[in-house]
Design an enzyme around this catalytic site. Structure first.
Site, mmCIF file in Angstrom:
data_model
loop_
_atom_site.group_PDB
_atom_site.id
_atom_site.type_symbol
_atom_site.label_atom_id
_atom_site.label_comp_id
_atom_site.label_asym_id
_atom_site.label_seq_id
_atom_site.Cartn_x
_atom_site.Cartn_y
_atom_site.Cartn_z
ATOM 1 N N HIS A 155 0.865 -1.181 0.000
ATOM 2 C CA HIS A 155 0.000 0.000 0.000
ATOM 3 C C HIS A 155 0.900 1.229 0.000
ATOM 4 O O HIS A 155 1.762 1.385 0.870
ATOM 5 C CB HIS A 155 -0.915 0.038 1.220
ATOM 6 C CG HIS A 155 -1.867 1.194 1.202
ATOM 7 N ND1 HIS A 155 -3.136 1.126 0.645
ATOM 8 C CD2 HIS A 155 -1.726 2.471 1.653
ATOM 9 C CE1 HIS A 155 -3.724 2.306 0.751
ATOM 10 N NE2 HIS A 155 -2.897 3.135 1.359
ATOM 11 N N CYS A 156 0.694 2.100 -0.982
ATOM 12 C CA CYS A 156 1.535 3.290 -1.117
ATOM 13 C C CYS A 156 0.732 4.533 -0.742
ATOM 14 O O CYS A 156 -0.232 4.877 -1.433
ATOM 15 C CB CYS A 156 2.050 3.421 -2.549
ATOM 16 S SG CYS A 156 3.071 4.894 -2.815
#
Length: 298
Positions: A155-156
Site C-alpha cells: 500500500h503506497c
C-alpha cells in the site's frame, strides 16, 4: 500421516468451517464505472503534496530556468520535454490512485457462494476474517483499503492506494516519469548555475538573486530526493515484475505455487500483450491477451 497444517487446510475448504453465517450478504454492486477512491486522510494529504511538489518544480523550471534564457530553441525544447513528462507523471499518478487495484468482492463468503464454487476433494479456499471474502490465490488483505487485493504488492500512501494486479502498470509509470523529470530538472538547474556564474545574476532570472538561489536550492533538494526515491522504487518494481513475486510475497517468503514464466512474459502480464508504445501510456489499460495472469503448479 498429515501434519496439523495439512489437516487445517483440508477443513478450510468446508463451508461449515468458513462460518458463512457470520458474513452479511455482499453489498449490491454499483455502477461498474464508479471511480475507485480510498478515503484515507494520510493518503489524501500525501497525494496532494505530490501534486504540489510537481507544480512547484513546474514553476521554477518555467519561470526561473527557461524563460530568462535568450536561446529560444533551448527553452522551447526543454519546456516541451519537461512539461510533457510532468503531465505523464501526474496522469500516471491519477490512474494509479483511482484504479481498482484488484479488490476482491466484499462479503462473498456466504454459504450459497461457497456451495456454488463446487469445490473438489482436497481443493483449498481461504476466507478473510476481516472483509468476509473468499481470498483468491496470491491475494492479501490491506488494512487501509479494508479489502483483499489480488497480487497486492504494497500500500503506497503517495498514490493513496494499494499497488495490485490492475494498477501496477500505472504505479511503475509514475515512478519512472517522476525520476525522469527529477533528473531533467537537476540537469537544467546545473546548467543555469553555470550560466549565472558566468553572467550577471540580475540578468539570468526575473527574480532577485537571493530569491533565485533559494528557489534553485529547493528545486535541487526536491529533485535529488525524488530521483533517488523513485529510481529505487522503479528498480524494485521492475525486479518484482520480472521475478513474478510481489513485495509481500518476498517479505513473507511465501511458497511459490505458481508456474515460472519468462521475464518478458511477466512484463507483458503487467503492461499488456503484445509489446507496443502503449506500455508507456497511462491512458491505455493493459491488454493481457495471451499473457496468462495465473498459472499454477499442479
Amino acid at each position: 500421516m498429515k501434519s496439523p497444517a495439512q489437516r487445517t487446510r483440508d477443513i478450510e475448504r468446508q463451508a461449515g468451517y468458513l462460518k458463512p453465517e457470520h458474513c452479511a450478504p455482499p453489498p449490491p454492486r454499483g455502477n461498474s464505472g464508479t471511480m475507485w477512491f480510498i478515503r484515507d486522510s494520510c493518503g489524501i494529504v500525501c497525494g496532494v503534496i505530490t501534486w504540489l511538489l510537481v507544480f512547484y518544480a513546474e514553476f521554477v523550471v518555467v519561470f526561473v530556468l527557461l524563460l530568462p534564457v535568450k536561446n529560444v530553441a533551448y527553452s522551447l525544447f526543454n519546456g516541451v520535454l519537461f512539461n510533457g513528462l510532468a503531465f505523464l507523471a501526474l496522469a500516471s499518478h491519477a490512474r494509479a490512485m483511482c484504479t481498482d487495484p484488484g479488490a476482491v468482492p466484499k462479503g462473498n463468503a456466504t454459504k450459497e457462494f461457497i456451495e456454488s464454487l463446487q469445490l473438489k476433494p482436497g481443493q483449498v479456499v481461504y476466507k478473510c476474517p476481516k472483509c468476509c471474502s473468499i481470498k483468491p490465490d496470491r491475494a492479501h488483505h490491506c488494512s487501509v483499503c479494508k479489502r483483499c487485493i489480488k497480487k497486492m504488492d504494497h500500500h503506497c500512501p503517495w498514490v493513496n492506494n494499494c499497488v495490485g494486479e490492475n494498477n501496477q502498470k500505472f504505479f511503475v509509470l509514475f515512478t519512472m516519469y517522476i525520476a525522469l523529470i527529477s533528473f531533467h530538472a537537476l540537469l537544467m538547474a546545473a546548467f543555469h548555475f553555470v550560466f549565472c556564474f558566468e553572467e550577471d545574476w540580475a540578468k539570468c532570472s526575473n527574480f532577485s538573486p537571493p530569491t533565485t538561489v533559494i528557489l534553485l536550492i529547493l528545486l535541487c533538494f526536491e529533485g535529488l530526493l525524488f530521483l533517488i526515491f523513485t529510481a529505487v522504487m522503479f528498480g524494485t518494481q521492475v525486479h518484482s515484475i520480472c521475478t513474478d513475486e510481489t513485495g509481500i510475497e518476498q517479505l513473507k517468503k511465501e511458497e511459490r505455487r505458481w508456474a515460472k514464466k519468462s521475464k518478458w512474459m511477466n512484463m507483458k502480464v503487467v503492461f499488456g500483450h503484445p509489446f507496443s508504445i502503449t506500455w508507456l501510456s497511462p491512458f491505455a489499460a493493459p491488454d493481457h491477451g495471451k499473457a496468462d495472469l495465473y498459472q499454477y503448479i499442479v
